[in-house]
Design an enzyme around this catalytic site. Structure first.
Site, PDB file in Angstrom:
ATOM      1  N   GLY A 135       6.822  -2.465   6.826  1.00 17.30           N
ATOM      2  CA  GLY A 135       6.980  -1.972   5.474  1.00 17.30           C
ATOM      3  C   GLY A 135       5.900  -2.533   4.561  1.00 17.30           C
ATOM      4  O   GLY A 135       5.300  -3.572   4.851  1.00 17.30           O
ATOM      5  N   CYS A 136       5.653  -1.841   3.473  1.00 24.23           N
ATOM      6  CA  CYS A 136       4.568  -2.267   2.578  1.00 24.23           C
ATOM      7  C   CYS A 136       4.872  -3.623   1.948  1.00 24.23           C
ATOM      8  O   CYS A 136       4.015  -4.509   1.900  1.00 24.23           O
ATOM      9  CB  CYS A 136       4.308  -1.211   1.508  1.00 24.23           C
ATOM     10  SG  CYS A 136       5.775  -0.679   0.610  1.00 24.23           S
ATOM     11  N   TYR A 137       6.100  -3.803   1.445  1.00 25.47           N
ATOM     12  CA  TYR A 137       6.457  -5.091   0.856  1.00 25.47           C
ATOM     13  C   TYR A 137       6.419  -6.188   1.910  1.00 25.47           C
ATOM     14  O   TYR A 137       5.952  -7.300   1.654  1.00 25.47           O
ATOM     15  CB  TYR A 137       7.864  -5.029   0.259  1.00 25.47           C
ATOM     16  CG  TYR A 137       7.979  -4.300  -1.045  1.00 25.47           C
ATOM     17  CD1 TYR A 137       7.255  -4.705  -2.155  1.00 25.47           C
ATOM     18  CD2 TYR A 137       8.842  -3.216  -1.188  1.00 25.47           C
ATOM     19  CE1 TYR A 137       7.388  -4.046  -3.378  1.00 25.47           C
ATOM     20  CE2 TYR A 137       8.987  -2.556  -2.405  1.00 25.47           C
ATOM     21  CZ  TYR A 137       8.252  -2.976  -3.498  1.00 25.47           C
ATOM     22  OH  TYR A 137       8.390  -2.334  -4.696  1.00 25.47           O
TER      23      TYR A 137
END
Lengths: 319, 319, 319, 319
Positions: A135-137
């Site tokens: 995921g980006c986070y």
């Protein structure tokens, strides 16, 4: 040349993945899947896609096209339902295959984990044919924290993250309406975001993670707070020495969204708060670049034995 | 009617203070000071200022005008140099008189502290005639943390704050250039911001405070992370019960910049992170409202014995 | 006190109308209609709506509540279907009743025109009980052009208009997605926007009208190009002399979105292009203020015989 | 390989020109001039500039470095003062050498015109060694209008243009302060902008040109209104057939800022307003790309006999 199928090519991460594939010297588009655009030409998606690209087909047909490499740019549910073809490298940009713990996978994604490896090349090399793209986070938090994991007090780690609206996808929802996003800022999913167990899985301990929605189109910045007795800067510089993707900024230089927007690079800044002894590690990246498509192509490159950064956007527009 | 002089009326906080004074039933403008606009009509500042307002005069002349109440909307250095007239209520919106400790005042503002009281009405009632108006970041952090001060572990408090560009004033500087601010986000003054000792002075202990510059015109949001064994929500609801200015949102409701922009109100949200036991207290306010002019007028109202919220903007534009 | 029902109170124009009604000394809320929020408290719409407001009811129930004044803040289709109660003042903020020509009304709104008067107070006083509130773009174009209508060459009038995203309403659509709106600008409905026949109806001739979507939350600016042999500035100053709502700026002063955002005022600037002899009239207003709710309340005030500007927001936030 | 010196390399257009030069297969950086950064490494300008670039030198030293090609990225006054070295190709990105008429050059730029040719490759091929690079607004207006120049009624042409803030350069000024730019829109220099005589010089007649400042970092859109009896679409498609830089969009497709941001391409849309017979030609480009650095490199490529689009950014980031 390896052939590529992209499923869900009309979403943000699909478009960005297509962009990297078109720039890639060793990849060839075999099929562009999109259930909503099936039958239309690629120009229906983007005027810049020239006439030589194949027409969109349904996702199931793209999957069946026999490509060497498949990118899943689908939502979690549809990605979870995909049956990976044998002898095919599949990189899943959704969250469906990120959590290895059966209970967590069930709670957060309503799936059963399969034989997918978690691929964040600078930290966790992908293995085998089935790769879960982070995921980006989680990418930003892990780039900032993983090299310090053994040196920090796990009980008090805070990850305060801020992301542009494209992180929420192209789907129409009230929280992505420009009337809500512009001139606004708010935290969301506080204490209840799916990237929190993903970060914990990789670090080995939970952190307090709070995301905020920024009034920008793209870009993500995570400000991480830790307590450590070791030299965080040295550990981070060591971890990313020689990386063309992740750069640790020199002392006093601050990561900026604008500098990584539109690129697949990440920036890390390290600071010390004298009054409390807190170490602050800030990571900036583009949620659609290193946080999605750039990393997916990086993972694919490793799985195919190609140059790790082929196709990536590593220098952005200057202003 | 009390008479008012505003020094530095042409800056952001000066303009906003003037706005509240114009709305105020019991205040009358006696003098508008601005060294740069001296001699010009008020319409030179803003088309909406009608012709009946006095012309701008030099700041020293505004100070000498004999007003009952003086607002100092000057930079730190010029505010520090002001000699307060006798028997006059002076509210200083700069940072010059916020730090009571001589050493800290010298280090951060190069001033010697005088007999100024720190006025944040919900927490610290102003006393006497000389009132130091709190910083915008400090206001948000203190509203979130002061009611919990005795219930939290002081060693691990994090204040991650985000502010619109008007917080940096109307002065021309590279970091306020729209080419830098738009579609960008960056932390600044990490570990070295003047509001950190101000927060520590009021709480009695240091916190780790990191501000970020948002691509919005106005508004500030502070996300605060604490560890406590007590019921933070109950403590906060108790502290602000009956307040018309600060509202503690009900469970699950999230503070938003947009909802407080252009107002003198503040919103507080309380959340729990189950995985780490962290309590998250989020405070949103307008840096020019509750973070500056609104609070200044609130302090002045108390000093004058007027209705605490007279002149304030407590309901904003709805969209 | 007159009693008020608002139908469609949960949309942008409904919320803004409610805001003016709440500020109004002579209006009392009788019913808030919203089919989607029926049964919920007003706080479900906005935290600032205090507990004393009535709960939302279905729109049909709000219409039947017997209020003296009804605001229709519905989409065109639902507004067209409303049967106005006898002896009730109805102000329709939708487009359904703006076009008087049966053929145009059919083509653009699929309705048959009824006995509605077009109310733009500075130019066309509302008559009778049924008032069609003008479109936001039409308001700006007409304020700029109507006082010049007999003095200009009708064949070459251009209205180049730019509006913030709230002009498109709260409905979810791709063109209101922040990922599309942010850092973008595009014209839309070129040569085919419903406000064009509305402008033509009032002026008596067609103009070339092109709207553009701006990356701002609210505000609208129309740049109008005409050829005239008369003194446009004098005609405009004359038309709005004494108006508290529309102000003609002095020579060299330029209208600005920021100065009218959140207000019900309009600004007009007049310029001359020496090289071509073109006169440029620029009008700025808030699409939700003078372009919708503010004008609706202004129309209602006139119909009720109240002070024309009661409840209006005529001075905005200063910065 | 041709060697290149960039004077004024630290401004927006200098940085962007450097970016294209770094991407260029046939150009080599010989000297980077910047009076403010002289002596510092290139990384002082941008973290992405790697260590192998030469240090900044003073502009006069960069000019004297003997490069084959010199880009002047200076303000008008400093560019006018440059003495071009013999046998050197000089591309001037400032306005100093754009106007050929001595009186106009004196009035608008206080310079005497020299032997500079105006280079807008799709319309006016550069000739000789001294090339004046067009203004950003002029480029957009000319791309939209030049192919129609003989087919339109010159008396009534309107160019309504909108540009992001980077068009005003990196210099600190009140109108580039983010507190002014954000959530705002305003026309400026109405009837008095230097690009108006430039457009007139190339078209052979004056147009009414009004620029507006947009709250975006980069990108420019010009909406042009003309009256013609000929088929504007056919004339434009003809003019740009085979161009890799300028694309005429198919009927019904609308130019968008976002699609050209960060690129050196331009988009043109053609529309018809039935009610007035007006033809609307919309051109979108990046003010720093086709409006500055991209076009400068295109001009240099032609002067050097290289591939016209070498080094250009012709496909942007997708989202």
């Amino acid at each position: 040349m390896a052939t590529v199928a992209i499923l869900g090519a009309s979403g943000y991460s699909g478009q960005e993945t297509l962009d990297r594939v078109l720039r890639h010297p060793d990849l060839d588009v075999a099929a562009l899947g999109s259930d909503s655009l099936a039958g239309e030409t690629a120009a229906a998606l983007d005027l810049r896609l020239n006439g030589s690209l194949p027409r969109f087909v349904r996702n199931e047909d793209a999957l069946a096209a026999g490509a060497d490499l498949v990118f899943l740019c689908l939502d979690n549910e549809r990605a979870a339902a995909i049956e990976p073809p044998a002898d095919t490298i599949v990189v899943d940009l959704s969250g469906a295959h990120r959590l290895a713990d059966p209970e967590l996978a069930r709670v957060w994604y309503a799936v059963a984990p399969g034989a997918w490896s978690y691929g964040l090349p600078e930290l966790y090399a992908p293995e085998g044919n089935l790769i879960a793209n982070p995921g980006c986070y989680a990418t930003a938090a892990l780039l900032a924290l993983a090299p310090l994991a053994e040196a920090i007090d796990p009980g008090t780690v805070v990850v305060d993250a801020k992301s542009g609206v494209s992180g929420a996808g192209r789907e129409l929802k009230a929280s992505s309406h420009a009337g809500f996003v512009l001139e606004n800022l708010s935290p969301y999913a506080v204490g209840a975001h799916r990237h929190a167990p993903e970060i914990a899985q990789q670090l080995g301990f939970a952190v307090c993670f709070v995301p905020h929605l920024l009034p920008v189109r793209r870009g993500l910045l995570a400000t991480c707070y830790v307590h450590t007795n070791e030299d965080a800067r040295a550990l981070l510089e060591d971890a990313y020495a020689g990386s063309d993707v992740v750069r640790v900024l020199s002392e006093g230089t601050t990561p900026e969204l604008a500098r990584v927007q539109g690129t697949d690079a990440a920036e890390i800044g390290v600071f010390q708060d004298g009054s409390t002894g807190t170490t602050i590690v800030v990571c900036a990246l583009d949620n659609l670049g290193k946080g999605a498509a750039g990393q997916a192509v990086q993972n694919a490159n490793l799985a195919l034995g190609l140059d790790e950064t082929a196709g990536l956007r590593l220098a952005g527009v200057l202003v």
